[in-house]
Design a protein around this motif. Structure first.
Motif, PDB file in Angstrom:
ATOM      1  N   GLU A 163       0.813  -1.226   0.000  1.00  0.00           N
ATOM      2  CA  GLU A 163       0.000   0.000   0.000  1.00  0.00           C
ATOM      3  C   GLU A 163       0.841   1.269   0.000  1.00  0.00           C
ATOM      4  O   GLU A 163       0.479   2.265  -0.639  1.00  0.00           O
ATOM      5  CB  GLU A 163      -0.926   0.025   1.221  1.00  0.00           C
ATOM      6  N   LEU A 202       2.149   2.104  -3.515  1.00  0.00           N
ATOM      7  CA  LEU A 202       1.050   2.515  -4.399  1.00  0.00           C
ATOM      8  C   LEU A 202       0.541   3.907  -4.049  1.00  0.00           C
ATOM      9  O   LEU A 202       0.328   4.750  -4.938  1.00  0.00           O
ATOM     10  CB  LEU A 202      -0.100   1.506  -4.312  1.00  0.00           C
ATOM     11  N   VAL A 224      -5.083   4.153 -12.086  1.00  0.00           N
ATOM     12  CA  VAL A 224      -5.525   3.492 -10.860  1.00  0.00           C
ATOM     13  C   VAL A 224      -6.461   2.333 -11.193  1.00  0.00           C
ATOM     14  O   VAL A 224      -6.370   1.237 -10.604  1.00  0.00           O
ATOM     15  CB  VAL A 224      -6.224   4.493  -9.908  1.00  0.00           C
ATOM     16  N   MET A 252      -4.481  -0.578 -12.344  1.00  0.00           N
ATOM     17  CA  MET A 252      -3.808  -1.245 -11.241  1.00  0.00           C
ATOM     18  C   MET A 252      -4.795  -2.086 -10.431  1.00  0.00           C
ATOM     19  O   MET A 252      -4.492  -3.226 -10.033  1.00  0.00           O
ATOM     20  CB  MET A 252      -3.144  -0.197 -10.339  1.00  0.00           C
ATOM     21  N   LYS A 253      -5.987  -1.545 -10.185  1.00  0.00           N
ATOM     22  CA  LYS A 253      -7.005  -2.295  -9.443  1.00  0.00           C
ATOM     23  C   LYS A 253      -7.406  -3.567 -10.194  1.00  0.00           C
ATOM     24  O   LYS A 253      -7.555  -4.646  -9.602  1.00  0.00           O
ATOM     25  CB  LYS A 253      -8.242  -1.413  -9.217  1.00  0.00           C
ATOM     26  N   TRP A 278      -4.616  -6.117  -9.945  1.00  0.00           N
ATOM     27  CA  TRP A 278      -4.467  -6.692  -8.602  1.00  0.00           C
ATOM     28  C   TRP A 278      -5.615  -7.641  -8.253  1.00  0.00           C
ATOM     29  O   TRP A 278      -5.409  -8.673  -7.622  1.00  0.00           O
ATOM     30  CB  TRP A 278      -4.352  -5.595  -7.548  1.00  0.00           C
ATOM     31  N   ASN A 319      -5.710  -7.291  -0.430  1.00  0.00           N
ATOM     32  CA  ASN A 319      -6.097  -6.269  -1.414  1.00  0.00           C
ATOM     33  C   ASN A 319      -5.447  -4.937  -1.043  1.00  0.00           C
ATOM     34  O   ASN A 319      -5.940  -4.211  -0.186  1.00  0.00           O
ATOM     35  CB  ASN A 319      -7.619  -6.115  -1.457  1.00  0.00           C
ATOM     36  N   THR A 376      -5.151  -2.411  -3.045  1.00  0.00           N
ATOM     37  CA  THR A 376      -5.642  -1.330  -3.905  1.00  0.00           C
ATOM     38  C   THR A 376      -6.969  -0.746  -3.436  1.00  0.00           C
ATOM     39  O   THR A 376      -7.486   0.191  -4.055  1.00  0.00           O
ATOM     40  CB  THR A 376      -5.831  -1.837  -5.353  1.00  0.00           C
ATOM     41  N   LEU A 394      -7.214   3.071  -2.944  1.00  0.00           N
ATOM     42  CA  LEU A 394      -6.751   3.958  -4.009  1.00  0.00           C
ATOM     43  C   LEU A 394      -7.921   4.735  -4.600  1.00  0.00           C
ATOM     44  O   LEU A 394      -9.012   4.194  -4.790  1.00  0.00           O
ATOM     45  CB  LEU A 394      -6.062   3.157  -5.116  1.00  0.00           C
ATOM     46  N   LYS A 450      -9.797   6.229  -7.521  1.00  0.00           N
ATOM     47  CA  LYS A 450      -9.851   6.053  -8.980  1.00  0.00           C
ATOM     48  C   LYS A 450     -10.649   7.158  -9.674  1.00  0.00           C
ATOM     49  O   LYS A 450     -10.931   7.067 -10.869  1.00  0.00           O
ATOM     50  CB  LYS A 450     -10.459   4.697  -9.326  1.00  0.00           C
TER      51      LYS A 450
END
Length: 322
Positions: A21, A24, A51, A54-55, A58, A74, A76, A79, A81
């Motif tokens: 985390e 990121l 973002v 990336m989500k 992941w 998790n 992400t 994050l 978005k």
């Protein structure tokens, strides 16, 4: 994803599956505030898209390992978005008029058409045919197959006369495309025109006037029509939107929603409705007048009957006295 993988490898010496985390959060915060820039030195303008990538990666990584009996945390979920608000060129109606005054007839028609319709350029724009106009060029049908979202039929409240003259001057046939243009060269022309007429200052929406493109007129069209439509659904229909987030963005950017007055609504687009209400009120007034006239006649008739009865009864009473 390849770009993100290269960036993480270069900055942290880690591959995607080794991140946590902290890395990121630091990376995407840097993208948003401009401390992490593109290779050309410019700032990223679509951090939310990266973002989302990336989500998606992941979540796939978690799902793949779950099938193997391995649980992956998790990293992400926190994050952001959301999309960054883009800079663009904001123009007043007077500035648009200045641009058209310095343009040839083709670009005068194009600019007013883009501003009035808010049509997507170039995708929807280049597909408009003469046969798509209706009601003596007062309405435009944007066909389903040409639209990014859905087909629609909108009213031309500003450019109708200009487009009609433009089509007549060029002797277009019903199946002719009225703006058979090259988007790149058209945008270059608009940039040169804006630079010559308006200079290189920043517009209120953050972009320099000299960076004007066709798509900026869609932004400006929304800002123009936003305080003039009574409902969001009607505005979304005109612009081919399925969601209201764009409307909220323009409202917030220019603070327009708090400036709407009743006078703003009294423009051509609502004249028909206003006229209908006036006609209804006029008919109601005529009906009330007729009812009043009928009532007056009935009262007069009752008065005559009363007088007649009085004159008839009075002699009989006089006879009874003798």
């Amino acid at each position: 994803m390849p770009m993100l993988a290269r960036e993480f490898e270069s900055r942290y010496r880690l591959n995607l599956t080794e991140l946590d985390e902290t890395y990121l959060a630091s990376f995407f915060t840097g993208m948003r505030n401009g401390t992490i820039k593109r290779k050309d030195g410019k700032e990223y303008k679509s951090t939310g898209d990266y973002v989302k990538e990336m989500k998606a990666f992941w979540h796939w990584h978690m799902k793949s390992n779950h099938k193997k009996g391995i649980e992956i945390k998790n990293i992400t979920q926190d994050l952001d978005k959301s999309q960054d608000k883009p800079d663009w060129v904001y123009l007043t109606e007077e500035q648009i008029r200045q641009l058209t005054n310095e343009s040839n007839h083709k670009y005068e028609a194009l600019i007013w058409f883009l501003f009035d319709t808010g049509i997507r350029a170039p995708t929807e724009l280049v597909n408009v045919k003469v046969s798509d106009f209706h009601n003596d060029f007062k309405e435009l049908a944007i066909r389903e197959e040409a639209s990014k979202t859905f087909g629609r039929r909108i009213k031309l409240m500003i450019c109708s006369k200009t487009i009609k003259e433009y089509v007549k001057q060029n002797k277009f046939e019903p199946e002719d495309y009225i703006f058979n243009i090259d988007p790149s060269s058209t945008n270059r022309y608009l940039k040169r025109l804006a630079k010559r007429v308006l200079g290189e200052k920043l517009s209120p929406a953050g972009q320099k006037y000299s960076d004007l493109t066709m798509y900026d007129f869609r932004h400006n069209s929304c800002c123009y029509w936003l305080p003039r439509y009574k409902s969001e659904s009607a505005l979304k229909y005109r612009f081919g939107w399925k969601k209201s987030d764009k409307i909220h963005y323009y409202s917030e950017l220019l603070g327009m929603r708090d400036t709407i007055s009743e006078d703003d609504m009294l423009i051509d687009i609502t004249k028909t409705e206003i006229e209908q209400k006036l006609q209804k009120a006029e008919k109601e007034k005529e009906l009330m007048q007729e009812q009043l006239t009928t009532l007056q006649r009935q009262v007069a008739k009752i008065g005559e009957l009363t007088k007649h009865l009085y004159l008839k009864v009075l002699p009989q009473k006089e006879m009874e006295l003798f």
